[in-house]
Scaffold this active site. Sequence first.
Site, short mmCIF file in Angstrom:
data_model
loop_
_atom_site.label_atom_id
_atom_site.label_comp_id
_atom_site.label_asym_id
_atom_site.label_seq_id
_atom_site.Cartn_x
_atom_site.Cartn_y
_atom_site.Cartn_z
N ASP A 192 0.32 -35.39 -22.85
CA ASP A 192 -1.03 -35.18 -23.38
C ASP A 192 -2.03 -35.60 -22.31
O ASP A 192 -2.07 -36.77 -21.92
CB ASP A 192 -1.21 -36.01 -24.66
CG ASP A 192 -2.46 -35.62 -25.43
OD1 ASP A 192 -3.19 -34.73 -24.96
OD2 ASP A 192 -2.70 -36.22 -26.49
N ASP A 200 -4.19 -28.71 -23.52
CA ASP A 200 -4.04 -29.99 -22.82
C ASP A 200 -2.82 -30.79 -23.23
O ASP A 200 -2.71 -31.97 -22.90
CB ASP A 200 -5.30 -30.84 -23.00
CG ASP A 200 -5.59 -31.17 -24.45
OD1 ASP A 200 -4.95 -30.58 -25.32
OD2 ASP A 200 -6.46 -32.02 -24.70
N GLU A 201 -1.88 -30.20 -23.97
CA GLU A 201 -0.68 -30.95 -24.33
C GLU A 201 0.50 -30.00 -24.54
O GLU A 201 0.33 -28.82 -24.86
CB GLU A 201 -0.90 -31.80 -25.58
CG GLU A 201 -1.27 -31.01 -26.82
CD GLU A 201 -1.41 -31.89 -28.04
OE1 GLU A 201 -0.51 -32.74 -28.29
OE2 GLU A 201 -2.39 -31.72 -28.78
#
Length: 363
Positions: free
Chosen positions: A10, A104-105
Amino acid sequence: MPNRKIIHVDMDAFFASVEQRENPELQGKAIAVGRDEERGVVSTASYEARKFGVHSAMSIQVAKRMCPNLIIVPSHYELYKKVSVQVHDIFREYTDLIEPISIDEAFLDVTVNKYNIELAVDIAKEIKQKIKDRLHLTASAGVSYNKFLAKIASEYRKPDGLFVIHPDRAKSFIEKLPIEDFWGVGRKTAEKMHFIGIFNGAQLLTCSQKHLVEVFGKSGTIYYNFARGIDDRAVEPYRERKSVGCEQTFAKDLDDHVEIVIELYHTVIELIERLRKSEFRGRTLTLKIKYSDFSQITRRTTSNSILFEKKNILPLAKSLMHQVNNEGKRIRLLGLSVSNSVDEVEDNKGEWIEQELEFEDWD
């Protein structure tokens, strides 16, 4: 399946961190990415801003009151997508079993990896270091034997954190975990949990599956399994797009019928553009309305025609709006989405399809 080795990565305050990287004058300062306007919403806040209580999905105006020195930075989504691709290039150095959760993860299955590295924690360390060295950004990583625990672990020591939940320690870890920290438990679900006397994993463990299903529907089985450290979902490299939508929060609440119809038309046009760009075709149209008191309703209909053009979508959107009795309420937000993919139906006739987990209120 304790033999699996799953990593959840993350990126830390991703949008804000990219903006600080691109503009050295913003480094070390409280910033929020979003539109600085009356109805603007915080997309991401830097950790300097989070110390003041600023967080994503918060009103920009509220955020500025909480943090008087807050700097509002407009989003640069194409840049974020470019950086995300670079992050995934690093992931692919170790495995092709990568499941993006958002920009973003992602989850990585490194049970079998390209360097034959035995310990998943060593891979996580290398990935974090390469992100820092090559992209000048930080990421947090969680390591465990399933997606649920890896996700929880990645949140445990943010920012720039690394945490491992070993199979031998999973039970004791889960028992101490506050119910709010369970993946998939948002505010409303937490309130329901508290109402029936569940405040942590140990108390969740005492509940029968039958009772949890009675209270939470099909999510009850998921919570029952999570309390026991069970999550057999595979890391899926390819995730079929389930819907395409758009929504608009208005600068001024709408109560005039003509204004509402005009904004509905504009929303349809934007939806068509997004459908065109994503090449998505579906048969179900959903209308979402949020009122000035923040109450919300949805209406949906399924068509025999493919929903891809204005001539098919606009009449259905008007029909859905006509079904809604606003009862004098002012409309704050209007949204439309198309789902029920035509390609999915045609490509998977007669096959079982594993769906994503659905929760009652996802954080």
